[in-house]
Design a protein around this motif. Structure first.
Motif, PDB file in Angstrom:
ATOM      1  N   ILE A 499       0.843  -1.199   0.000  1.00 40.85           N
ATOM      2  CA  ILE A 499       0.000   0.000   0.000  1.00 40.85           C
ATOM      3  C   ILE A 499       0.880   1.250   0.000  1.00 40.85           C
ATOM      4  CG2 ILE A 499      -1.886   1.212   1.155  1.00 40.85           C
ATOM      5  CD1 ILE A 499      -2.731  -1.388   2.412  1.00 40.85           C
ATOM      6  N   GLU A 500       1.967   1.235   0.782  1.00 47.86           N
ATOM      7  CA  GLU A 500       2.889   2.366   0.767  1.00 47.86           C
ATOM      8  C   GLU A 500       3.469   2.572  -0.639  1.00 47.86           C
ATOM      9  OE1 GLU A 500       5.877   2.106   3.748  1.00 47.86           O
ATOM     10  OE2 GLU A 500       4.473   2.325   5.418  1.00 47.86           O
ATOM     11  N   LYS A 501       3.683   1.461  -1.322  1.00 45.67           N
ATOM     12  CA  LYS A 501       4.210   1.524  -2.680  1.00 45.67           C
ATOM     13  C   LYS A 501       3.197   2.188  -3.619  1.00 45.67           C
ATOM     14  CE  LYS A 501       6.586  -1.594  -5.894  1.00 45.67           C
ATOM     15  NZ  LYS A 501       6.901  -3.009  -6.149  1.00 45.67           N
ATOM     16  N   GLU A 502       1.911   1.864  -3.426  1.00 45.69           N
ATOM     17  CA  GLU A 502       0.870   2.481  -4.246  1.00 45.69           C
ATOM     18  C   GLU A 502       0.759   3.982  -3.959  1.00 45.69           C
ATOM     19  OE1 GLU A 502      -0.734   1.120  -6.778  1.00 45.69           O
ATOM     20  OE2 GLU A 502       0.491  -0.651  -6.375  1.00 45.69           O
ATOM     21  N   LEU A 503       0.903   4.355  -2.706  1.00 43.79           N
ATOM     22  CA  LEU A 503       0.906   5.781  -2.361  1.00 43.79           C
ATOM     23  C   LEU A 503       2.086   6.486  -3.019  1.00 43.79           C
ATOM     24  CD1 LEU A 503      -0.040   5.572   1.425  1.00 43.79           C
ATOM     25  CD2 LEU A 503      -1.394   6.701  -0.351  1.00 43.79           C
ATOM     26  N   THR A 504       3.244   5.821  -3.007  1.00 49.03           N
ATOM     27  CA  THR A 504       4.433   6.406  -3.628  1.00 49.03           C
ATOM     28  C   THR A 504       4.261   6.475  -5.140  1.00 49.03           C
ATOM     29  OG1 THR A 504       5.752   5.434  -1.841  1.00 49.03           O
ATOM     30  CG2 THR A 504       6.949   6.290  -3.747  1.00 49.03           C
ATOM     31  N   ARG A 505       3.590   5.477  -5.721  1.00 49.81           N
ATOM     32  CA  ARG A 505       3.301   5.525  -7.149  1.00 49.81           C
ATOM     33  C   ARG A 505       2.494   6.795  -7.483  1.00 49.81           C
ATOM     34  NH1 ARG A 505       2.968   1.064 -10.343  1.00 49.81           N
ATOM     35  NH2 ARG A 505       2.275  -0.264  -8.619  1.00 49.81           N
TER      36      ARG A 505
END
Length: 680
Positions: A499-505
């Motif tokens: 999820i953090e990765k999606e936010l960073t995306r």
């Protein structure tokens, strides 16, 4: 020191397809380009280049990056030197002071050796054209071989005098180069770690002597044009070769005969353009063919062909013509090299020159038109060539014919493509007047034998790898390291990472896009970007991203929030930290791109579409993230309630139950807000 403005000019000018295209032949693959990876033994194209993103990535070994990252990795340069390399390529001026002796001492070994070799190349060239000995001996020899001055200049040929008054090593020391780089200190365990160019050596009395005294010198260039080493041909005073033995630079961290091909730098564009490479043996062969108008030619420089050399050619083309002189013994000795070319999936043709001729001597006997016509019309498929060569020896000898058949079948068996193998089986049967089934049966036996050998080798490699892994794990237990929070480990162990990765995306794609407004403490209305929204939403509940790399990327995006025309995607793709730029590329090229999940088709402009996508996506992602944290806390509370010491303490039990109920209510509200887009 290079200023930021110049770095930005280089990043703006450098196109990834042009930079990679200097080293790899790229073919169109939809909106992208692809080719053989230059960073590992790639048999099928796995290296993708995205012109739109100005980025490249190998989906087999994981290497890649923006143009600067690529040059750093491929040429083994630091960041500043990679910028200089690209600045030269694109004609962007960089004002820098000239290297002093102190600057040279501060350079690391590899850089210092390259700098010294470039200095030596210029010194050799000056000796050839500006000294009496160089003109009388070196130039006279080259002109006698029929080479024009423009050809000599193109290959940067030089001369090393055989004189006590003039020596390279003495002038190099005066110029500030250290003796350890002028000589060579072999590394017995790994010659690729040897330090020193070997331009000079020490005699028994400890005196320095030039390695290439009395020789015509050819610099051996890397594919990007750096001087890796030298080759020299010894001559007598009358310029007639008394001893034609060639002397090469010793093995070192910048030069290995196994890894270099003479003429590749000058030939790379012609090879890519014509999708064909001619392979010859010597320096003068390459020069003669260039002078006759055939520029797509390289030389193995007298060494047996190696896997590394084949890989360099294969990245530029699938097609190769191996040029032989009339020496049958040399042709037989080269059979292993042919099989190596076939094993890498290359299309191999052979060219046999008339007896007693090599490309150099043949070119001197014919004009450019005749030379080109001959090499075009006399190329032969390797199977026909090999069959005709060996059948002459095996004539009227059944045992010899059997050996011949097995010899040819062994070559066919290494070809990776099944259809190509089948065509060669048919052709071989026709050429030898044998039944196709017999050749096919022999081929199947050889394929089975190769597979069994491959399996045995694989098992040996796996055992060796397992032993190395066990040794490393044992060492890690004995010497634990502090750095254990890598992205790879987090992705496996931390369920919040995705999820953090999606936010960073979202930050990378839309970081500076406005998705709402807020009222400041002063009562003023302020636009809120995606990066600011995520930061504020986290701060509201006292949270921060757990992964340090992702957290730092959000912080950097916040620093530029509100800057006019600031492009977060471009900023992160061209980031100085390769780990950041690599992750950014992964985020913007993932199959589940945000633009596909949230289209914003009702918007009219690209800016409006981005805003619509971000406004729909980012709040959902934040809800999912907070919901995950609440569930984590609920699990911890539930585990606490079940403990006997909690059950026996009524006050503590009631306090924890209240916290449990609050968390359940928060979970319910977040679940309702998240709808059907909750990421589990």
């Amino acid at each position: 020191m290079i200023d930021r403005a110049t770095i930005e000019k280089v990043n703006d000018a450098a196109r990834i397809e042009e930079v990679v295209g200097d080293f790899v032949t790229l073919k169109r693959a939809g909106v992208n380009l692809k080719g053989l990876c230059p960073f590992h033994d790639d048999r099928t194209p796995s290296f993708f280049v995205s012109p739109a993103r100005n980025y490249c990535k190998c989906f087999a070994c994981g290497e890649g990056g923006n143009p600067v990252n690529f040059i750093m990795k491929h040429e083994q340069l630091n960041y500043a030197d990679a910028i200089r390399y690209l600045a030269r390529k694109y004609g962007i001026p960089i004002e820098e002071k000239e290297l002093t002796a102190e600057d040279m001492r501060r350079k690391d070994d590899r850089e210092s050796m390259f700098i010294l070799n470039e200095w030596a190349r210029d010194w050799f060239r000056k000796q050839l054209t500006e000294t009496e000995e160089g003109r009388d001996i070196g130039l006279t020899y080259l002109h006698g071989r029929g080479f024009r001055d423009d050809t000599i200049e193109r290959f940067q040929v030089g001369y090393c005098p055989n004189s006590r008054e003039t020596s390279l090593h003495a002038d190099a020391l005066k110029a500030g180069f250290r003796e350890e780089y002028i000589t060579n200190t072999p590394n017995e365990q790994d010659t690729r770690q040897s330090v020193g160019t070997g331009l000079a050596w020490k005699n028994d009395r400890g005196q320095l002597r030039d390695r290439f005294s009395g020789r015509v010198i050819w610099p051996i260039l890397t594919i990007s044009g750096k001087v890796a080493g030298f080759g020299g041909r010894v001559l007598d005073a009358a310029t007639k070769g008394v001893n034609v033995k060639y002397q090469n630079s010793p093995e070192s961290m910048i030069y290995s005969k196994r890894r270099e091909l003479f003429g590749l730098m000058q030939a790379k564009q012609a090879i890519s353009k014509q999708d064909l490479c001619y392979l010859v043996e010597g320096y003068t062969d390459v020069m003669a063919m260039h002078q006759s108008g055939v520029e797509n030619v390289v030389a193995s420089s007298g060494t047996a062909l190696t896997e590394e050399q084949i890989g360099m050619i294969h990245r530029l083309t699938d097609n190769i013509v191996v040029v032989y002189d009339g020496d049958a013994a040399g042709i037989k000795a080269s059979q292993r090299g042919i099989d190596m070319l076939l094993r890498q999936g290359m299309n191999v043709r052979l060219l046999l020159l008339p007896d007693d001729d090599d490309p150099d001597s043949f070119a001197r006997k014919h004009n450019a038109t005749e030379f080109k016509e001959y090499i075009t019309s006399h190329q032969t498929d390797f199977i026909k060539f090999k069959t005709s060569l060996l059948m002459e020896e095996a004539k009227d000898d059944p045992v010899g014919l059997s050996r011949l058949t097995n010899n040819i079948v062994q070559s066919i068996a290494v070809i990776p493509d099944e259809i190509t193998r089948s065509l060669y089986v048919k052709e071989t049967a026709q050429t030898m007047g044998m039944q196709e089934g017999l050749i096919a049966s022999a081929l199947n036996k050889q394929l089975k034998k190769n597979k069994e050998e491959w399996q045995r080798q694989r098992e040996r490699d796996e055992k060796r790898a397992a032993a190395d892994t066990q040794q490393a794990e044992t060492k890690q237990k004995e010497e634990p390291t502090a750095d254990t929070t890598t992205t790879e480990r987090k992705e496996k162990e931390d369920r919040f990472y995705q999820i953090e990765k999606e936010l960073t995306r979202a930050v990378v794609r839309y970081g500076n896009t406005v998705i709402g407004e807020m009222v400041t403490d002063e009562g003023k209305t302020k636009s809120v970007s995606v990066a600011e929204y995520i930061h504020l939403a986290l701060r509201q509940d006292g949270l921060e991203l757990r992964d340090p790399l992702l957290r730092s990327m959000l912080a950097e995006a916040l620093e530029h929030a509100g800057e006019e025309n600031f492009d977060t995607e471009k900023f992160f793709l061209n980031h100085l930290d390769q780990e950041v730029s690599s992750l950014a590329f992964e985020l913007v090229t993932d199959k589940e791109q945000l633009s596909k999940l949230f289209s914003g088709d009702e918007a009219e402009t690209e800016e409006e579409k981005n805003s619509a996508r971000a406004m729909e996506l980012v709040p959902h992602l934040m809800t999912d993230y907070k919901l995950g944290i609440v569930k984590e806390q609920l699990k911890a509370v539930t585990d606490e309630i079940k403990k006997p010491e909690t059950m026996s303490d009524m006050n503590r039990y009631n306090e924890i139950m209240k916290r449990f109920m609050r968390l359940k209510e928060t979970e319910r509200k977040l679940s309702m807000a998240g709808g059907d887009r909750v990421i589990s």
